[in-house]
Design a protein around this motif. Structure first.
Motif, short mmCIF file in Angstrom:
data_model
loop_
_atom_site.label_atom_id
_atom_site.label_comp_id
_atom_site.label_asym_id
_atom_site.label_seq_id
_atom_site.Cartn_x
_atom_site.Cartn_y
_atom_site.Cartn_z
N VAL A 18 -2.18 -7.08 -2.94
CA VAL A 18 -2.56 -5.68 -2.74
C VAL A 18 -2.21 -4.85 -3.96
O VAL A 18 -2.99 -4.00 -4.41
CB VAL A 18 -1.89 -5.12 -1.47
N MET A 19 -1.02 -5.07 -4.53
CA MET A 19 -0.65 -4.35 -5.74
C MET A 19 -1.61 -4.64 -6.89
O MET A 19 -1.99 -3.75 -7.65
CB MET A 19 0.77 -4.72 -6.17
N LEU A 20 -2.01 -5.90 -7.01
CA LEU A 20 -2.99 -6.27 -8.04
C LEU A 20 -4.31 -5.55 -7.80
O LEU A 20 -4.90 -5.00 -8.74
CB LEU A 20 -3.20 -7.78 -8.03
N SER A 21 -4.76 -5.52 -6.56
CA SER A 21 -6.01 -4.82 -6.24
C SER A 21 -5.93 -3.35 -6.61
O SER A 21 -6.88 -2.77 -7.17
CB SER A 21 -6.31 -4.96 -4.74
N ALA A 22 -4.80 -2.72 -6.30
CA ALA A 22 -4.62 -1.30 -6.61
C ALA A 22 -4.59 -1.05 -8.11
O ALA A 22 -5.20 -0.11 -8.60
CB ALA A 22 -3.33 -0.79 -5.95
N THR A 23 -3.88 -1.92 -8.83
CA THR A 23 -3.76 -1.74 -10.29
C THR A 23 -5.11 -1.90 -10.97
O THR A 23 -5.50 -1.11 -11.83
CB THR A 23 -2.76 -2.76 -10.86
N LEU A 24 -5.84 -2.95 -10.60
CA LEU A 24 -7.14 -3.18 -11.23
C LEU A 24 -8.13 -2.07 -10.88
O LEU A 24 -8.95 -1.68 -11.71
CB LEU A 24 -7.69 -4.54 -10.79
N THR A 25 -8.06 -1.57 -9.66
CA THR A 25 -8.92 -0.45 -9.28
C THR A 25 -8.62 0.78 -10.13
O THR A 25 -9.53 1.48 -10.59
CB THR A 25 -8.72 -0.12 -7.79
N ARG A 26 -7.36 1.02 -10.37
CA ARG A 26 -6.95 2.19 -11.14
C ARG A 26 -7.30 2.06 -12.62
O ARG A 26 -7.69 3.02 -13.27
CB ARG A 26 -5.44 2.38 -10.98
N GLN A 27 -7.21 0.85 -13.18
CA GLN A 27 -7.33 0.69 -14.62
C GLN A 27 -8.70 0.25 -15.10
O GLN A 27 -9.06 0.50 -16.26
CB GLN A 27 -6.29 -0.32 -15.11
N PHE A 28 -9.49 -0.41 -14.25
CA PHE A 28 -10.71 -1.04 -14.76
C PHE A 28 -12.00 -0.56 -14.10
O PHE A 28 -13.06 -1.10 -14.37
CB PHE A 28 -10.59 -2.56 -14.64
N TYR A 78 0.83 -1.20 0.00
CA TYR A 78 0.00 0.00 0.00
C TYR A 78 0.87 1.26 0.00
O TYR A 78 0.62 2.20 -0.74
CB TYR A 78 -0.94 0.01 1.21
N ASP A 79 1.90 1.27 0.82
CA ASP A 79 2.77 2.43 0.91
C ASP A 79 3.53 2.70 -0.39
O ASP A 79 3.82 3.84 -0.72
CB ASP A 79 3.77 2.26 2.06
N GLU A 80 3.84 1.63 -1.11
CA GLU A 80 4.59 1.78 -2.37
C GLU A 80 3.68 1.89 -3.58
O GLU A 80 4.16 1.98 -4.71
CB GLU A 80 5.54 0.59 -2.55
N GLY A 81 2.39 1.90 -3.35
CA GLY A 81 1.43 1.80 -4.44
C GLY A 81 0.95 3.09 -5.03
O GLY A 81 -0.14 3.12 -5.61
N GLN A 82 1.68 4.18 -4.88
CA GLN A 82 1.32 5.45 -5.50
C GLN A 82 -0.08 5.91 -5.09
O GLN A 82 -0.93 6.23 -5.91
CB GLN A 82 1.41 5.35 -7.03
N GLN A 83 -0.32 5.88 -3.79
CA GLN A 83 -1.57 6.36 -3.21
C GLN A 83 -2.80 5.71 -3.84
O GLN A 83 -3.66 6.37 -4.42
CB GLN A 83 -1.66 7.89 -3.34
N PRO A 84 -2.91 4.40 -3.75
CA PRO A 84 -4.06 3.71 -4.35
C PRO A 84 -5.36 4.08 -3.67
O PRO A 84 -5.38 4.41 -2.48
CB PRO A 84 -3.73 2.23 -4.14
N ASP A 85 -6.43 4.02 -4.41
CA ASP A 85 -7.76 4.35 -3.90
C ASP A 85 -8.34 3.14 -3.17
O ASP A 85 -9.39 2.63 -3.53
CB ASP A 85 -8.66 4.78 -5.06
N LEU A 86 -7.63 2.68 -2.15
CA LEU A 86 -8.02 1.48 -1.42
C LEU A 86 -8.10 1.75 0.08
O LEU A 86 -7.38 2.59 0.61
CB LEU A 86 -7.01 0.35 -1.62
N THR A 87 -8.97 0.98 0.73
CA THR A 87 -8.92 0.82 2.18
C THR A 87 -8.81 -0.67 2.45
O THR A 87 -9.67 -1.45 2.02
CB THR A 87 -10.19 1.35 2.86
N LEU A 88 -7.72 -1.07 3.10
CA LEU A 88 -7.54 -2.47 3.45
C LEU A 88 -8.16 -2.74 4.81
O LEU A 88 -7.79 -2.11 5.80
CB LEU A 88 -6.05 -2.83 3.48
#
Length: 413
Positions: free
Chosen positions: A337-347, A93-103
């Protein structure tokens, strides 16, 4: 995770392949081809704050609009591994470029009942995706409320028996490793396979895959012997005519053992006059353990395992942040978590839909390219390592792109 083999990594010199931030660490191949590989992420110049202590049920990481549950054992059986999974998720999460996630971090207590309750709590709190649990029985129990809510799960068990539509396993499954090593040996001209397989859950899981992989590649199974865990002596004797002496009919010996069980097998083979120069021993990722590399019976042996480069960089950053060496499975939570962040951002709204999660091109993670099948299992791009002179080296690197969807085997580049 099935309560079966440990798959520990070996520290060998390797090229760093995935210490990148969100856009380069987990994403679709389609996106990756549009730009050159990103540079490795530099560890923050200012020292990061140490871990605040053990996570508690109900902890929240981040404040984004998309809620993702992390269901792991923070108490009870597997608590130390669960804490590492939680830390790896925090690092992602910290390395994920401020993803729009709440874990939503939930403790399953290491039990099926706890996993079901933890999953229910996270779903009531609005989770759109569940990451975890760790153990097979817990995955099975947690899948009930997840299915009822129509939410997918990305679990960390190695038991393919708990995978199904909507319940995906992001773990180090033995079946792709078996297919990869068999494929590599057939490609090198070897056609006759013998096997020494322990009478364990792990042995049961790989035997059918071994038979299928050998047959599908036009090779033959010369003989298979099973043995009680820790007592391979009699099985080695029964197999001696196939793998020892001038009239040996096999040119490959498959040994799907754990790091704890392999020394006894190697000793029995050496005592029976086995020569790895004549019949090549091969195995799976549990061989990836430095203590095994000096065993005489394994010299020249090969095994399939994920590329070590990405984990090496992750491990260094994890140690800098949390002051401890992460267990091998910690990278699974990071990738999830990275996958969750990427898919949230792109799809957008289709981020966790089945067609998105089961993309045939897969995703690039710390441990190489992976993809989910519609049935919930996963394929991985695996490297093949060779043991020689008490060390290992890569003889066939992990490919960047997986082969035909549905096949665990991957052709080397």
């Amino acid at each position: 995770m099935a309560q079966a083999p440990r798959s520990r990594g070996v520290v060998v010199p390797a090229v760093l392949i995935c210490t990148t931030a969100l856009s380069g660490c987990v994403g679709t191949d389609r996106v990756a081809r549009k730009r050159p590989p990103p540079a490795p992420v530099a560890v923050a110049e200012a020292p990061l704050e140490p871990a605040a202590g053990p996570a508690l049920a109900g902890e929240r990481i981040g404040s984004g609009s998309v809620k993702v549950a992390l269901v792991v054992p923070l108490t009870g059986q597997g608590a130390s591994v669960g804490a590492a999974l939680r830390n790896a998720a925090q690092l992602a999460y910290d390395e994920g470029q401020q993803p729009d996630l709440t874990l939503l971090v939930e403790d399953d207590g290491g039990t099926p009942a706890g996993a079901a309750s933890a999953t229910e709590r996270s779903l009531k709190a609005g989770a759109d995706l569940v990451l975890g649990p760790l153990f097979a029985g817990n995955v099975r129990a947690a899948s009930v409320p997840a299915r009822a809510a129509g939410k997918p799960m990305i679990a960390f068990s190695t038991d393919v028996g708990v995978a199904s539509r909507g319940i995906y396993l992001l773990s180090f499954l033995p079946q792709p490793e078996v297919s990869r090593i068999v494929e590599e040996e057939v490609a090198s001209g070897r056609r006759s396979f013998a096997a020494l397989i322990p009478e364990t859950a792990y042995g049961n899981a790989v035997e059918a895959q071994f038979r299928e992989a050998v047959t599908n590649r036009g090779a033959r199974v010369a003989a298979i012997e099973r043995y009680p865990a820790g007592a391979p002596g009699e099985a080695v004797k029964r197999l001696s005519g196939v793998i020892t002496g001038p009239r040996a009919t096999a040119d490959v010996l498959f040994i799907p053992e754990t790091a704890d069980g392999l020394p006894a097998v190697a000793a029995a083979l050496t005592g029976a006059g086995f020569s790895p120069a004549k019949v090549r021993p091969v195995g799976t990722a549990p061989w990836n353990e430095p203590a095994l590399f000096a065993l005489p019976a394994l010299q020249g042996g090969r095994f399939a395992a994920p590329d070590r480069g990405g984990f090496a960089g992750f491990s260094a950053r994890y140690q800098a942040r949390f002051g401890a060496i992460p267990p091998r499975v910690a990278s699974l939570a990071y990738d999830a978590v990275m996958l969750s962040a990427t898919l949230t951002r792109q799809f957008g709204t289709q981020r966790f839909a089945e067609p998105t999660l089961t993309s045939a091109s897969g995703f690039a993670g710390l441990d190489g390219t992976f993809r989910f099948s519609p049935e919930g299992t996963s394929d991985r791009a695996l490297a093949v390592y060779e043991i020689r002179n008490n060390a290992v080296s890569v003889v066939s690197p992990a490919p960047r792109v997986l082969g035909k969807p549905g096949l665990a085997a991957v052709a080397p580049q």
